[in-house]
Write a protein that holds these residues in place. Structure first.
Motif, PDB file in Angstrom:
ATOM      1  N   LEU A 227       0.751  -1.179  -0.106  1.00 26.24           N
ATOM      2  CA  LEU A 227      -0.086  -0.100  -0.030  1.00 26.24           C
ATOM      3  C   LEU A 227       0.913   1.139   0.094  1.00 26.24           C
ATOM      4  O   LEU A 227       0.471   2.222  -0.705  1.00 26.24           O
ATOM      5  N   SER A 228       2.114   1.229   0.612  1.00 20.24           N
ATOM      6  CA  SER A 228       2.919   2.294   0.604  1.00 20.24           C
ATOM      7  C   SER A 228       4.430   1.980   0.809  1.00 20.24           C
ATOM      8  O   SER A 228       4.539   0.691   1.485  1.00 20.24           O
ATOM      9  N   VAL A 229       5.309   2.857   0.722  1.00 19.35           N
ATOM     10  CA  VAL A 229       6.739   2.477   0.424  1.00 19.35           C
ATOM     11  C   VAL A 229       7.510   3.681   1.123  1.00 19.35           C
ATOM     12  O   VAL A 229       7.256   4.827   0.591  1.00 19.35           O
ATOM     13  N   ASP A 230       7.916   3.515   2.315  1.00 20.18           N
ATOM     14  CA  ASP A 230       8.673   4.434   2.971  1.00 20.18           C
ATOM     15  C   ASP A 230       7.470   5.738   3.069  1.00 20.18           C
ATOM     16  O   ASP A 230       7.859   6.725   2.954  1.00 20.18           O
ATOM     17  N   GLY A 231       6.239   5.552   3.429  1.00 21.12           N
ATOM     18  CA  GLY A 231       5.099   6.371   3.630  1.00 21.12           C
ATOM     19  C   GLY A 231       4.459   6.994   2.217  1.00 21.12           C
ATOM     20  O   GLY A 231       3.662   7.574   2.220  1.00 21.12           O
ATOM     21  N   ILE A 232       4.889   6.569   1.161  1.00 25.19           N
ATOM     22  CA  ILE A 232       4.531   6.947  -0.406  1.00 25.19           C
ATOM     23  C   ILE A 232       3.518   5.954  -0.481  1.00 25.19           C
ATOM     24  O   ILE A 232       3.863   4.787  -0.918  1.00 25.19           O
ATOM     25  N   SER A 233       2.265   6.456  -0.948  1.00 23.61           N
ATOM     26  CA  SER A 233       1.283   5.598  -1.513  1.00 23.61           C
ATOM     27  C   SER A 233       1.668   5.056  -2.787  1.00 23.61           C
ATOM     28  O   SER A 233       2.193   5.605  -3.769  1.00 23.61           O
TER      29      SER A 233
END
Length: 459
Positions: A120-126
């Motif tokens: 759903l997200s990578v390091d807080g990035i959607s």
């Protein structure tokens, strides 16, 4: 942005690869020219007015991409399974980025990430609406660094993972001899030497006693087109590899004929994550009746990409054609439907069972036993009085594995014998009980034929 910084951690190969073609001009003008002449798809209406390569790439299909020379080298390394990262293949999904498969010994699998999970997200990035190339670029990183993934699991729960990137090697081909002398070969990528490695595995398994084969293309995202042509040539009655449809013509491509072939009863496994070259192979085998397919309808990527070298050393990967099976079986956006559709995860079990039944083709099928306890004993009833003998043989095969479970065989009455596994059966597993024609009456009359029983164990 569809500029690819692939790929180390993620090796979802999105296209079949042809040799790079050199061109001469400024890179932006080169890209405009190549797209206008070769692109198989809807051209951007304002292509001559676009001022950057990235903007052009945004308007093309997901399988076209632009690489620097360093990015292209990393991309080709991943096809040949030399990589650094977390060890997954991915594909775009409406909810984010979906995990297609994980690789044994790599960081993602060790952390508990599974095929079907959605990032759903990578390091807080959607990741919603994110292209595979972009997802790859932010998941990939230097060895020893950490990436934070928010993952939607198959049970609809969310879980956060902190995964340390690491180097790992993905074997292109693995093999083992399944119970019943069934050779099993798994092909993870259509690498440059992929078909050669499959052929080597086949020969080695034959030396170990393999009499039939299962080739596993599940979760195989593709690779080199010449490898698909060579692999198809390993099957009998497969003179053709695919039909290609470019912007200007349609033509039939031959397979690469091999000297040592798979037997005609070879079984091939596919699923919804078998893509590109895997689908090319499946369609060729289907169209030419060269093997039996098991699994689910494949991914549906029937487009072909070529690589063009630009004057500054960068590389354009461009969709130049669609392809079908040799007899026209469609692939793009439809996928290849196998002969036998199975529940996901049971492809190998079904194929192994069918191979064993074929080996013992005169055996009588008895009633299937569903959801038996792990402590199950099996009672065999005969129509005549049977005498105990040291030659009596019953095999309990754990399907999809090399395991033949040791059993004891003891008389219960003059017409009944009890077969007892020496260890508990595995929960949720499937077995095949083979009763070989080794029992005889007290008058010395042997069983006329054997029998088999399909068994599933309680979860």
């Amino acid at each position: 942005m569809k500029r690819s910084t692939l790929l180390a951690a993620i090796i979802m190969i999105t296209g079949l690869i042809l040799a790079p073609i050199s061109t001469l001009a400024a890179p932006l003008d080169e890209v405009k020219s190549l797209v206008s002449v070769h692109y198989k798809g809807e051209l951007p209406s304002n292509i001559e007015e676009i001022n950057s390569i990235d903007e052009i790439m945004e308007q093309l299909d997901p399988y076209s991409a632009y690489f620097t020379s360093e990015e292209y080298e990393a991309y080709t390394n991943t096809i040949n399974n030399t990589t650094t990262g977390i060890g997954v293949t991915i594909e775009e999904h409406e909810s984010g980025i979906q995990i297609v498969s994980t690789f044994e010994g790599a960081a993602a699998g060790q952390a508990g990430i599974s095929p079907g999970d959605i990032i759903l997200s990578v390091d807080g990035i959607s990741t919603i609406g994110m292209a595979v190339q972009q997802a790859s670029s932010i998941i990939t990183g230097k060895e020893g660094t950490t990436v934070k993934l928010l993952v939607l699991k198959s049970n609809h729960t969310k879980q956060m993972y902190n995964i340390t990137r690491m180097k790992f090697t993905i074997p292109v081909v693995t093999k083992e001899l399944l119970a019943g002398n069934i050779g099993y070969i798994r092909m993870n990528s259509f690498s440059d030497d992929g078909a050669v490695l499959v052929q080597k595995a086949k020969v080695e398994l034959q030396k170990q006693g393999a009499t039939s084969f299962i080739l596993d293309l599940r979760n195989n995202g593709g690779g080199y087109v010449h490898t698909a042509e060579e692999l198809i040539g390993l099957f009998p009655n497969s003179p053709n590899a695919f039909k290609i449809i470019t912007t200007s013509e349609s033509m039939l491509t031959k397979s690469t004929k091999q000297t040592s072939l798979f037997p005609e009863n070879t079984r091939v496994l596919v699923n919804g994550y078998s893509a590109s070259a895997s689908e090319m192979t499946a369609a060729a085998l289907l169209d030419q009746n060269s093997a039996t397919l098991y699994g689910q309808t494949t991914y549906g990527k029937g487009s072909m990409q070529s690589f063009f070298s630009l004057s500054d050393g960068s590389i354009l990967k461009l969709t130049i054609a669609n392809f079908t099976g040799p007899k026209g079986t469609p692939i793009h956006k439809t996928g290849v439907k196998p002969h036998y559709e199975t529940v996901m995860g049971y492809e190998l079990i079904q194929a192994h069972k069918d191979a064993l039944v074929e080996t013992n083709k005169n055996y009588k099928k008895m009633s299937t036993l569903h959801n038996v306890p792990t402590t199950k004993q099996f009672t065999i009833t005969f129509s005549n009085n049977i005498v105990k003998s040291s030659k009596q043989k019953v095999e309990l095969v754990k399907l999809g594995t090399t395991d033949i479970v040791p059993v004891t065989i003891e008389p219960k009455s003059s017409k009944q014998f009890v077969v007892t596994p020496t260890a508990p059966l595995k929960k949720g597993a499937a077995y095949l009980l083979l009763i070989h024609p080794t029992f005889q009456t007290n008058a010395g009359i042997m069983m006329k034929t054997g029998a088999y029983v399909e068994v599933t164990v309680q979860p």
